[in-house]
Design a protein around this motif. Structure first.
Motif, mmCIF file in Angstrom:
data_model
loop_
_atom_site.group_PDB
_atom_site.id
_atom_site.type_symbol
_atom_site.label_atom_id
_atom_site.label_comp_id
_atom_site.label_asym_id
_atom_site.label_seq_id
_atom_site.Cartn_x
_atom_site.Cartn_y
_atom_site.Cartn_z
ATOM 1 N N LEU A 102 35.899 35.518 29.258
ATOM 2 C CA LEU A 102 35.246 36.523 30.092
ATOM 3 C C LEU A 102 34.107 35.951 30.936
ATOM 4 O O LEU A 102 33.373 36.707 31.568
ATOM 5 C CB LEU A 102 34.707 37.657 29.211
ATOM 6 C CG LEU A 102 35.750 38.436 28.409
ATOM 7 C CD1 LEU A 102 35.079 39.482 27.540
ATOM 8 C CD2 LEU A 102 36.766 39.096 29.328
ATOM 9 N N SER A 103 33.972 34.640 30.939
ATOM 10 C CA SER A 103 32.910 34.002 31.716
ATOM 11 C C SER A 103 33.078 34.311 33.204
ATOM 12 O O SER A 103 34.192 34.253 33.737
ATOM 13 C CB SER A 103 32.951 32.492 31.495
ATOM 14 O OG SER A 103 32.095 31.829 32.401
ATOM 15 N N PRO A 104 31.972 34.631 33.933
ATOM 16 C CA PRO A 104 32.088 34.952 35.362
ATOM 17 C C PRO A 104 32.418 33.739 36.230
ATOM 18 O O PRO A 104 32.850 33.898 37.376
ATOM 19 C CB PRO A 104 30.704 35.518 35.701
ATOM 20 C CG PRO A 104 29.791 34.936 34.670
ATOM 21 C CD PRO A 104 30.605 34.792 33.425
ATOM 22 N N SER A 105 32.246 32.527 35.703
ATOM 23 C CA SER A 105 32.485 31.328 36.513
ATOM 24 C C SER A 105 33.811 30.642 36.184
ATOM 25 O O SER A 105 34.583 30.302 37.073
ATOM 26 C CB SER A 105 31.329 30.330 36.324
ATOM 27 O OG SER A 105 31.148 30.031 34.938
ATOM 28 N N ASN A 156 39.049 34.612 36.982
ATOM 29 C CA ASN A 156 39.876 33.840 37.921
ATOM 30 C C ASN A 156 41.054 34.666 38.418
ATOM 31 O O ASN A 156 41.433 34.599 39.599
ATOM 32 C CB ASN A 156 40.376 32.557 37.241
ATOM 33 C CG ASN A 156 39.294 31.493 37.179
ATOM 34 O OD1 ASN A 156 38.414 31.448 38.035
ATOM 35 N ND2 ASN A 156 39.357 30.641 36.175
ATOM 36 N N ILE A 157 41.650 35.449 37.523
ATOM 37 C CA ILE A 157 42.739 36.339 37.929
ATOM 38 C C ILE A 157 42.214 37.403 38.895
ATOM 39 O O ILE A 157 42.865 37.726 39.905
ATOM 40 C CB ILE A 157 43.384 36.989 36.688
ATOM 41 C CG1 ILE A 157 44.072 35.922 35.830
ATOM 42 C CG2 ILE A 157 44.386 38.067 37.096
ATOM 43 C CD1 ILE A 157 44.602 36.449 34.510
ATOM 44 N N MET A 158 41.031 37.950 38.573
ATOM 45 C CA MET A 158 40.436 38.947 39.468
ATOM 46 C C MET A 158 40.137 38.352 40.833
ATOM 47 O O MET A 158 40.336 39.000 41.873
ATOM 48 C CB MET A 158 39.163 39.508 38.821
ATOM 49 C CG MET A 158 39.411 40.347 37.574
ATOM 50 S SD MET A 158 37.886 40.859 36.755
ATOM 51 C CE MET A 158 37.114 41.837 38.032
ATOM 52 N N HIS A 159 39.657 37.108 40.849
ATOM 53 C CA HIS A 159 39.369 36.436 42.139
ATOM 54 C C HIS A 159 40.653 36.213 42.930
ATOM 55 O O HIS A 159 40.666 36.377 44.162
ATOM 56 C CB HIS A 159 38.677 35.101 41.861
ATOM 57 C CG HIS A 159 38.371 34.326 43.106
ATOM 58 N ND1 HIS A 159 37.404 34.702 44.012
ATOM 59 C CD2 HIS A 159 38.939 33.178 43.610
ATOM 60 C CE1 HIS A 159 37.368 33.847 45.014
ATOM 61 N NE2 HIS A 159 38.301 32.904 44.791
ATOM 62 N N ASP A 177 35.866 41.042 43.037
ATOM 63 C CA ASP A 177 34.632 40.315 42.730
ATOM 64 C C ASP A 177 34.551 40.023 41.229
ATOM 65 O O ASP A 177 34.947 40.853 40.404
ATOM 66 C CB ASP A 177 33.416 41.148 43.151
ATOM 67 C CG ASP A 177 33.350 41.349 44.655
ATOM 68 O OD1 ASP A 177 33.818 40.451 45.388
ATOM 69 O OD2 ASP A 177 32.836 42.409 45.084
ATOM 70 N N PRO A 178 34.060 38.848 40.863
ATOM 71 C CA PRO A 178 33.934 38.512 39.433
ATOM 72 C C PRO A 178 32.894 39.381 38.742
ATOM 73 O O PRO A 178 31.937 39.854 39.376
ATOM 74 C CB PRO A 178 33.508 37.038 39.448
ATOM 75 C CG PRO A 178 32.874 36.840 40.787
ATOM 76 C CD PRO A 178 33.596 37.752 41.730
ATOM 77 N N LEU A 179 33.088 39.592 37.461
ATOM 78 C CA LEU A 179 32.177 40.417 36.669
ATOM 79 C C LEU A 179 31.685 39.626 35.465
ATOM 80 O O LEU A 179 32.452 38.890 34.845
ATOM 81 C CB LEU A 179 32.872 41.687 36.172
ATOM 82 C CG LEU A 179 33.113 42.811 37.173
ATOM 83 C CD1 LEU A 179 33.934 43.912 36.519
ATOM 84 C CD2 LEU A 179 31.787 43.372 37.674
#
Length: 309
Positions: free
Chosen positions: A141-144, A150-153, A158-160
């Motif tokens: 669940l890391s934002p980086s 990464n899937i969301m990007h 936007d990353p959470l």
């Protein structure tokens, strides 16, 4: 000593001699239970004393219910009780029926190899330690570098920072627990289902019953006593949410929803070295669980006729 008493004593001795091997098997469990469950009860009196390490337990002054009143008047009382109850009830509602559904579904499969593969896959997460599990959750669940972000990007979102959002914390805690424990929790239901006579299913099929009807009228009633006992035991630990996972997933940004009784006791007792205060909170937690266990057991006995005693 009259003849009736002699006969009763003789009967007890005969039963003991007859089952001596079974009693020998019980002795290690009885000894360990006494050492690790009953001997530590000596320390309960710390909740009623202002503990002083030099004076010892008996030499520490008696303060009665002072630490209980202190906890009830503490600004942390409402929040820790509320967080613990919400987390425990949420976990119970979600995690209790899923192992039953999994066991019923796999029990109805005729393809044994497929069933074994599914069982192995669902059992495997149970053997991951809590520390490793929490590390995986934080990493995924890391934002980086997290897989989810990464899937969301990739999808243009936007990353959470999920672990910093308090509205997500309870869902993360509960559903990762479901993933880890569902397979192992279903084992006892598989054992109960294996005790059902195949003749009942054969008779149902001869009468034209579908799989759902067989599950509803044969399988579910057969595992109901087991499910009732497990539900009673789960309700008896309603305030005993696991410490390790909650503490490892906790941070300053989600503290308002992640601070539960067990983490608060740890911080008060071991970090702040307030032994008596933490003992009082732990004893209060145990008494609430005991009351819940007795109440739910009595209610289950009246509603279904199944209970622990």
């Amino acid at each position: 000593m009259n003849s009736k008493t002699k006969k009763k004593k003789g009967h007890i001795l005969r039963v003991l001699k007859r089952d001596m091997s079974l009693w020998m098997f019980c002795i290690p469990g009885i000894v360990l239970t006494f050492i690790f469950s009953y001997v530590p009860m000596y320390g309960i009196q710390l909740a009623f004393r202002r503990y002083n390490g030099r004076a010892g337990i008996w030499g520490s002054p008696w303060v009665g219910l002072y630490y209980f009143k202190r906890f009830f008047e503490s600004p942390y009382f409402d929040s820790t009780i509320r967080n613990t109850l919400i987390l425990s009830l949420y976990g119970l509602i979600v995690s209790f029926p899923i192992p039953i559904i999994l066991a019923l579904m796999l029990n109805s499969f005729r393809h044994k190899r497929y069933r074994k593969v599914v069982q192995t896959v669902t059992y495997a997460p149970n053997f991951i330690s809590t520390v490793v599990m929490c590390g995986m959750i934080i990493l995924f669940l890391s934002p980086s570098v997290g897989v989810i972000n990464n899937i969301m990007h990739f999808l243009g979102l936007d990353p959470l920072n999920f672990m910093a959002k308090k509205e997500y914390w309870r869902h993360i805690y509960v559903w990762t627990g479901v993933w880890q424990s569902t397979g192992w929790s279903s084992v006892i239901y598989f054992a109960a289902l294996s005790g059902i006579s195949p003749e009942l299913h054969e008779a149902g099929r001869c009468d034209g019953a579908t799989k759902l009807q067989l599950i509803r009228h044969i399988d579910l009633p057969s595992i109901l006593p087991t499910a009732t006992i497990l539900l009673i035991m789960s309700c008896g630990s309603i305030l005993s949410v696991g410490f390790e996972k909650a503490y490892l997933l906790q941070n300053n940004l989600n503290l308002t929803v992640s601070e539960i009784i067990s983490t608060y006791v740890y911080k008060v007792g071991l970090i702040n070295n307030d032994i008596s205060y933490s003992t009082a909170i732990g004893l209060f937690n145990t008494l609430i669980n005991l009351v819940m266990l007795i109440a739910v057991n009595k209610a289950a006995d009246k509603l279904s006729g199944n209970s622990l005693w």
